[in-house]
Design an enzyme around this catalytic site. Sequence first.
Site, PDB file in Angstrom:
ATOM      1  N   ARG A  61     -32.780 -30.477 -16.452  1.00 16.87           N
ATOM      2  CA  ARG A  61     -31.896 -30.100 -17.553  1.00 16.87           C
ATOM      3  C   ARG A  61     -31.195 -28.774 -17.249  1.00 16.87           C
ATOM      4  O   ARG A  61     -30.022 -28.594 -17.547  1.00 16.87           O
ATOM      5  CB  ARG A  61     -32.710 -30.023 -18.849  1.00 16.87           C
ATOM      6  CG  ARG A  61     -31.861 -29.800 -20.056  1.00 16.87           C
ATOM      7  CD  ARG A  61     -32.492 -30.405 -21.307  1.00 16.87           C
ATOM      8  NE  ARG A  61     -31.608 -30.204 -22.448  1.00 16.87           N
ATOM      9  CZ  ARG A  61     -31.771 -29.207 -23.307  1.00 16.87           C
ATOM     10  NH1 ARG A  61     -32.765 -28.365 -23.181  1.00 16.87           N
ATOM     11  NH2 ARG A  61     -30.918 -29.071 -24.312  1.00 16.87           N
ATOM     12  N   HIS A  65     -27.147 -28.306 -17.102  1.00 20.54           N
ATOM     13  CA  HIS A  65     -26.447 -27.313 -17.922  1.00 20.54           C
ATOM     14  C   HIS A  65     -25.733 -26.282 -17.057  1.00 20.54           C
ATOM     15  O   HIS A  65     -24.661 -25.805 -17.412  1.00 20.54           O
ATOM     16  CB  HIS A  65     -27.416 -26.625 -18.880  1.00 20.54           C
ATOM     17  CG  HIS A  65     -27.746 -27.455 -20.083  1.00 20.54           C
ATOM     18  ND1 HIS A  65     -27.933 -26.932 -21.335  1.00 20.54           N
ATOM     19  CD2 HIS A  65     -27.908 -28.793 -20.217  1.00 20.54           C
ATOM     20  CE1 HIS A  65     -28.197 -27.905 -22.198  1.00 20.54           C
ATOM     21  NE2 HIS A  65     -28.196 -29.040 -21.536  1.00 20.54           N
ATOM     22  N   ASP A  66     -26.320 -25.933 -15.931  1.00 21.10           N
ATOM     23  CA  ASP A  66     -25.640 -24.986 -15.040  1.00 21.10           C
ATOM     24  C   ASP A  66     -24.335 -25.605 -14.528  1.00 21.10           C
ATOM     25  O   ASP A  66     -23.260 -25.012 -14.636  1.00 21.10           O
ATOM     26  CB  ASP A  66     -26.546 -24.613 -13.863  1.00 21.10           C
ATOM     27  CG  ASP A  66     -25.903 -23.546 -12.981  1.00 21.10           C
ATOM     28  OD1 ASP A  66     -25.165 -22.696 -13.528  1.00 21.10           O
ATOM     29  OD2 ASP A  66     -26.126 -23.550 -11.760  1.00 21.10           O
ATOM     30  N   GLY A  71     -19.327 -24.828 -13.354  1.00 20.82           N
ATOM     31  CA  GLY A  71     -19.817 -25.323 -12.072  1.00 20.82           C
ATOM     32  C   GLY A  71     -21.217 -24.842 -11.745  1.00 20.82           C
ATOM     33  O   GLY A  71     -21.800 -24.030 -12.470  1.00 20.82           O
ATOM     34  N   ASN A  93     -28.756 -24.041 -25.209  1.00 23.12           N
ATOM     35  CA  ASN A  93     -29.706 -23.530 -24.207  1.00 23.12           C
ATOM     36  C   ASN A  93     -31.125 -23.524 -24.715  1.00 23.12           C
ATOM     37  O   ASN A  93     -32.065 -23.610 -23.946  1.00 23.12           O
ATOM     38  CB  ASN A  93     -29.384 -22.092 -23.879  1.00 23.12           C
ATOM     39  CG  ASN A  93     -30.036 -21.152 -24.885  1.00 23.12           C
ATOM     40  OD1 ASN A  93     -30.432 -21.554 -25.952  1.00 23.12           O
ATOM     41  ND2 ASN A  93     -30.182 -19.941 -24.529  1.00 23.12           N
ATOM     42  N   HIS A 189     -33.418 -38.877 -18.213  1.00 23.07           N
ATOM     43  CA  HIS A 189     -34.223 -38.930 -19.437  1.00 23.07           C
ATOM     44  C   HIS A 189     -35.457 -39.820 -19.259  1.00 23.07           C
ATOM     45  O   HIS A 189     -36.134 -40.137 -20.220  1.00 23.07           O
ATOM     46  CB  HIS A 189     -33.362 -39.392 -20.621  1.00 23.07           C
ATOM     47  CG  HIS A 189     -32.364 -38.357 -21.080  1.00 23.07           C
ATOM     48  ND1 HIS A 189     -31.451 -38.577 -22.071  1.00 23.07           N
ATOM     49  CD2 HIS A 189     -32.156 -37.080 -20.670  1.00 23.07           C
ATOM     50  CE1 HIS A 189     -30.711 -37.490 -22.261  1.00 23.07           C
ATOM     51  NE2 HIS A 189     -31.112 -36.560 -21.409  1.00 23.07           N
TER      52      HIS A 189
HETATM   53  C1  HEM Z   1     -24.269 -37.226 -22.483  1.00 25.78           C
HETATM   54  C2  HEM Z   1     -25.082 -36.521 -21.787  1.00 25.78           C
HETATM   55  C3  HEM Z   1     -26.368 -35.932 -22.262  1.00 25.78           C
HETATM   56  C4  HEM Z   1     -26.784 -35.633 -23.527  1.00 25.78           C
HETATM   57  C5  HEM Z   1     -26.035 -35.816 -24.817  1.00 25.78           C
HETATM   58  C6  HEM Z   1     -28.119 -35.083 -23.411  1.00 25.78           C
HETATM   59  C7  HEM Z   1     -28.865 -34.628 -24.481  1.00 25.78           C
HETATM   60  C8  HEM Z   1     -30.154 -34.147 -24.380  1.00 25.78           C
HETATM   61  C9  HEM Z   1     -30.930 -33.640 -25.478  1.00 25.78           C
HETATM   62  C10 HEM Z   1     -30.443 -33.488 -26.901  1.00 25.78           C
HETATM   63  C11 HEM Z   1     -32.154 -33.330 -25.005  1.00 25.78           C
HETATM   64  C12 HEM Z   1     -33.328 -32.756 -25.792  1.00 25.78           C
HETATM   65  C13 HEM Z   1     -33.403 -31.263 -25.599  1.00 25.78           C
HETATM   66  C14 HEM Z   1     -34.545 -30.656 -26.337  1.00 25.78           C
HETATM   67  O1  HEM Z   1     -34.959 -31.136 -27.372  1.00 25.78           O
HETATM   68  O2  HEM Z   1     -35.078 -29.645 -25.856  1.00 25.78           O
HETATM   69  C15 HEM Z   1     -32.155 -33.627 -23.617  1.00 25.78           C
HETATM   70  C16 HEM Z   1     -33.240 -33.448 -22.785  1.00 25.78           C
HETATM   71  C17 HEM Z   1     -33.199 -33.636 -21.422  1.00 25.78           C
HETATM   72  N1  HEM Z   1     -32.078 -33.933 -20.677  1.00 25.78           N
HETATM   73 FE1  HEM Z   1     -30.324 -34.588 -21.382  1.00 25.78          FE
HETATM   74  N2  HEM Z   1     -28.491 -35.078 -22.111  1.00 25.78           N
HETATM   75  C18 HEM Z   1     -27.450 -35.574 -21.369  1.00 25.78           C
HETATM   76  C19 HEM Z   1     -27.393 -35.704 -20.006  1.00 25.78           C
HETATM   77  C20 HEM Z   1     -28.373 -35.279 -19.142  1.00 25.78           C
HETATM   78  C21 HEM Z   1     -28.243 -35.201 -17.712  1.00 25.78           C
HETATM   79  C22 HEM Z   1     -26.978 -35.534 -16.925  1.00 25.78           C
HETATM   80  C23 HEM Z   1     -29.435 -34.767 -17.229  1.00 25.78           C
HETATM   81  C24 HEM Z   1     -29.839 -34.476 -15.802  1.00 25.78           C
HETATM   82  C25 HEM Z   1     -29.344 -35.058 -14.754  1.00 25.78           C
HETATM   83  C26 HEM Z   1     -30.319 -34.597 -18.363  1.00 25.78           C
HETATM   84  C27 HEM Z   1     -31.640 -34.240 -18.289  1.00 25.78           C
HETATM   85  C28 HEM Z   1     -32.457 -34.015 -19.377  1.00 25.78           C
HETATM   86  C29 HEM Z   1     -33.889 -33.808 -19.269  1.00 25.78           C
HETATM   87  C30 HEM Z   1     -34.718 -33.899 -17.998  1.00 25.78           C
HETATM   88  C31 HEM Z   1     -34.359 -33.550 -20.566  1.00 25.78           C
HETATM   89  C32 HEM Z   1     -35.792 -33.196 -20.972  1.00 25.78           C
HETATM   90  C33 HEM Z   1     -35.926 -31.685 -20.948  1.00 25.78           C
HETATM   91  C34 HEM Z   1     -37.338 -31.158 -21.169  1.00 25.78           C
HETATM   92  O3  HEM Z   1     -38.288 -31.923 -21.293  1.00 25.78           O
HETATM   93  O4  HEM Z   1     -37.472 -29.929 -21.183  1.00 25.78           O
HETATM   94  N3  HEM Z   1     -29.640 -34.896 -19.506  1.00 25.78           N
HETATM   95  N4  HEM Z   1     -30.932 -34.119 -23.245  1.00 25.78           N
HETATM   96  C1  LIG Z   2     -34.665 -19.038 -23.021  1.00 25.35           C
HETATM   97  C2  LIG Z   2     -33.630 -18.286 -23.731  1.00 25.35           C
HETATM   98  O1  LIG Z   2     -33.056 -17.357 -23.203  1.00 25.35           O
HETATM   99  N1  LIG Z   2     -33.352 -18.694 -24.944  1.00 25.35           N
HETATM  100  C3  LIG Z   2     -32.367 -18.057 -25.792  1.00 25.35           C
HETATM  101  C4  LIG Z   2     -31.309 -19.042 -26.226  1.00 25.35           C
HETATM  102  O2  LIG Z   2     -30.446 -18.508 -27.167  1.00 25.35           O
HETATM  103  C5  LIG Z   2     -31.040 -18.006 -28.346  1.00 25.35           C
HETATM  104  C6  LIG Z   2     -29.956 -17.497 -29.258  1.00 25.35           C
HETATM  105  O3  LIG Z   2     -29.038 -18.497 -29.549  1.00 25.35           O
HETATM  106  C7  LIG Z   2     -32.054 -16.897 -28.000  1.00 25.35           C
HETATM  107  O4  LIG Z   2     -32.695 -16.471 -29.160  1.00 25.35           O
HETATM  108  C8  LIG Z   2     -33.065 -17.441 -26.997  1.00 25.35           C
HETATM  109  O5  LIG Z   2     -33.906 -16.406 -26.573  1.00 25.35           O
END
Ligand code: HEM
Ligand SMILES: CC(=O)N[C@H]1CO[C@H](CO)[C@@H](O)[C@@H]1O
Length: 313
Positions: A61, A65-66, A71, A93, A189
């Site tokens: 993730r 995001h990076d 880029g 973030n 996912h």
């Molecule tokens: C339309 C594109 C995407 C949307 C809308 C989306 C949305 C999200 C959301 C809402 C979460 C939950 C975050 C949280 O609750 O902390 C998530 C988690 C995650 N996303 Fe996506 N995502 C997208 C594409 C991607 C892509 C391209 C990747 C990597 C190649 C990715 C990898 C992940 C991973 C691995 C998690 C789990 C993170 C964790 O367990 O800490 N996602 N995503």
């Molecule tokens: C991990 C991290 O830096 N999280 C920050 C994300 O942004 C919020 C504010 O929107 C900060 O409170 C968090 O520390």
Amino acid sequence: MMNISVILIFSLATISFSTVVMADLQVGFYNSTCPNAESIVQQVVQNRLRTDPSITAALLRMHFHDCFVRGCDASILIDSTESNSSEKDAKPNLTIRGYELIDEAKKNVEAACPSTVSCADIITIATRDSVALAGGPNYIIPTGRRDGLVSSASEVNLPGPSLSFSQALQSFSAKGLSLDDMVTLLGAHTVGVAHCIFFQARLQRPDRTMDPALVAKLSKVCGSGSNPTAFLDQNTSLLFDNQYYNQVLLNRGVLNIDQQLSLHNSSASMVLNFARNGAAFQQSFANAMVKMGSIQVLVGTDGEIRHNCRVFN
Ligand code: HEM
Ligand SMILES: CC(=O)N[C@H]1CO[C@H](CO)[C@@H](O)[C@@H]1O
Ligand SMILES: *[C@@H]1O[C@H](CO)[C@@H](O)[C@H](O)[C@H]1NC(C)=O
Ligand SMILES: *[C@@H]1O[C@H](CO)[C@@H](O)[C@H](O)[C@H]1NC(C)=O
Ligand SMILES: *[C@@H]1O[C@H](CO)[C@@H](O)[C@H](O)[C@H]1NC(C)=O
Ligand SMILES: *[C@@H]1O[C@H](CO)[C@@H](O)[C@H](O)[C@H]1NC(C)=O
């Protein structure tokens, strides 16, 4: 006269060609300047995975995001200053993790080869290794990225979980990624979790495209504890495999965007193919990650090699 101008054109062409080559990402970019760079990073990831299998999801993730904001330039790693909010302080973030793993890898790499290996490459390498160690493909990635000089919270404009399929696709297209890339990359996912706020609306309506048994299960999960989360892949949550696509076919996608993949004609056949053919998914994922890892990279003499991934030099 003729001959001289021909020679001139020829040598100009040669110069610009070699500039292009120098400015590209290359497999083994650190071969001579830091031959152990990739293995040093891999070691850190391997150690962390032993106690924390969730790090694969965190790195995937972070890398996404990076790369989607300015880029793949490690702008996500910059800490905010008193007067200025960086990317990591933007709303989406909030739940990005793994910063301390990158710090550790950077520290070890700096000890071996100071000021040589970029933080942007470290994120990319660490992500690749964490995927491979969780059961995913072990792909070769070109390196040579440089670190960015800008990180602003106000620039963060990532695809959110409530986006429609076509809006999400637009955001991928804007980064040079195709429909196939999007369907493939969402396969990330297959690991990790989502906080209930990102899918709660689907439980409350409830969303008819979600298996009622999953609605019931997630409603229970989300009704207890503080800031609860659910696995994105409800079958093999920690394994980097193709079960995410099987779950989506069973109407067990957790986020709206996940379920959308099987509801659209343009992506449904890919979902079916990946669900049936794990090897096809792994190959496609490797290719798509190399592509995502090349979005708007800084190379050559652009940007810098940060000493500390959290601050500009
Ligand atoms: C339309 C594109 C995407 C949307 C809308 C989306 C949305 C999200 C959301 C809402 C979460 C939950 C975050 C949280 O609750 O902390 C998530 C988690 C995650 N996303 Fe996506 N995502 C997208 C594409 C991607 C892509 C391209 C990747 C990597 C190649 C990715 C990898 C992940 C991973 C691995 C998690 C789990 C993170 C964790 O367990 O800490 N996602 N995503
Ligand atoms: C991990 C991290 O830096 N999280 C920050 C994300 O942004 C919020 C504010 O929107 C900060 O409170 C968090 O520390
Ligand atoms: C680094 O070494 C690998 C393996 O020998 C090779 O495939 C790659 O092309 C080399 N890269 C550079 C930039 O020298
Ligand atoms: C602060 O703001 C400027 C733009 O005004 C930006 O270039 C810079 O990267 C920002 N971020 C940090 C953390 O300094
Ligand atoms: C869960 O994954 C395994 C493979 O790891 C598979 O055999 C099984 O069919 C999956 N179950 C469901 C409900 O999809
Ligand atoms: C999707 O495909 C099916 C059958 O192939 C067709 O009946 C349906 O109209 C298509 N839907 C869209 C939105 O194109």
